[in-house]
Design a protein around this motif. Structure first.
Motif, PDB file in Angstrom:
ATOM      1  N   LEU A 155       0.857  -1.179   0.000  1.00 49.89           N
ATOM      2  CA  LEU A 155       0.000   0.000   0.000  1.00 49.89           C
ATOM      3  C   LEU A 155       0.895   1.230   0.000  1.00 49.89           C
ATOM      4  CD1 LEU A 155      -2.739   1.465   0.270  1.00 49.89           C
ATOM      5  CD2 LEU A 155      -2.525   1.195   2.754  1.00 49.89           C
ATOM      6  N   MET A 156       0.720   2.078  -1.017  1.00 48.07           N
ATOM      7  CA  MET A 156       1.474   3.313  -1.144  1.00 48.07           C
ATOM      8  C   MET A 156       0.559   4.493  -0.850  1.00 48.07           C
ATOM      9  SD  MET A 156       4.375   1.989  -2.176  1.00 48.07           S
ATOM     10  CE  MET A 156       5.311   3.419  -2.733  1.00 48.07           C
ATOM     11  N   ARG A 157       1.136   5.602  -0.405  1.00 52.12           N
ATOM     12  CA  ARG A 157       0.348   6.813  -0.175  1.00 52.12           C
ATOM     13  C   ARG A 157       1.208   8.039  -0.470  1.00 52.12           C
ATOM     14  NH1 ARG A 157      -2.917   6.933   5.225  1.00 52.12           N
ATOM     15  NH2 ARG A 157      -3.979   5.324   4.014  1.00 52.12           N
ATOM     16  N   SER A 158       0.703   8.899  -1.352  1.00 53.08           N
ATOM     17  CA  SER A 158       1.426  10.119  -1.684  1.00 53.08           C
ATOM     18  C   SER A 158       0.433  11.238  -1.924  1.00 53.08           C
ATOM     19  CB  SER A 158       2.289   9.914  -2.937  1.00 53.08           C
ATOM     20  OG  SER A 158       1.491   9.880  -4.107  1.00 53.08           O
ATOM     21  N   ALA A 159       0.902  12.482  -1.779  1.00 54.23           N
ATOM     22  CA  ALA A 159       0.040  13.627  -2.037  1.00 54.23           C
ATOM     23  C   ALA A 159      -0.322  13.705  -3.512  1.00 54.23           C
ATOM     24  CB  ALA A 159       0.749  14.907  -1.598  1.00 54.23           C
TER      25      ALA A 159
END
Length: 208
Positions: free
Chosen positions: A47-51
């Motif tokens: 799971l990746m998370r970026s703006a």
């Protein structure tokens, strides 16, 4: 072993929205140990998370670069194998990249949605796309599609292109639209801005 979209008409198990939410905190210490034990050739999910791209899941076969960095679907996941002292004993670790939210992540058991032409996907749609690219093989990316502020025909999911100039990207082999923009609860990032060499975002006017 290849990966693909496991689609069904009836949703069972955790939904994609649940899977994209992830844990309330990053378990960095735990991920270091887990990533050190990754076996290339066996599919895994992160799971990746970026703006820029929001939260997205990647399921694929881990790939090691010549520098021993770890990638899934061409996305850097962790650095080279290293050692860290814990309780005065050396432990094998790989340090997760800053945008890694959860590893291993748990994808939804099934995907419920409509097969859709890639060029019909719009900014904010909740989608799952299958891609194929050497040397990463076939991999699946799930999340909210994002368009570029300077060119809304350039639509991506995570860092992979779904469509550009009205045509499906050649590496995109299948797309499922789970919900249109406004019909799901997953946070939608802003239109992507052009990133300058100093890391700042150019305005839409400057990008045009």
């Amino acid at each position: 072993m290849t990966t693909g979209i496991n689609q069904t008409d009836g949703a069972t198990g955790p939904t994609l929205a649940d899977a994209l939410q992830g844990p309330p905190r990053r378990d960095v210490a735990g991920m270091k140990r887990q990533l050190a034990g990754v076996t290339p050739g066996e599919p895994a999910t992160v799971l990746m998370r970026s703006a820029r791209y929001g939260s997205y899941l990647i399921t694929g076969v881990p790939h090691l670069t010549d520098l021993d960095d770890l990638l899934i679907g061409g996305v850097p996941i962790a650095g080279k194998l290293d050692n860290e002292k814990r309780s005065d004993e050396p432990v094998a670790i790989r340090r997760p990249e800053q945008e890694v939210r959860q590893y291993p992540a748990v994808p939804p058991e099934t995907i419920s949605g409509q097969p859709t032409a890639a060029q019909e996907i719009r900014h904010g749609d909740l989608v799952t796309g299958a891609f194929e690219q050497h040397p990463y093989g076939r991999f699946v990316v799930s999340g909210v599609a994002t368009a570029a502020a300077s060119d809304e025909s350039l639509v991506m999911i995570g860092p992979w292109i779904l469509s550009a100039d009205g045509s499906a990207a050649p590496r995109c082999v299948e797309v499922i639209r789970i919900a249109a923009h406004g019909e799901h609860t997953v946070p939608v990032p802003q239109l992507r801005q052009v990133i300058l060499e100093d890391g700042t975002a150019a305005s839409k006017a400057a990008a045009a």
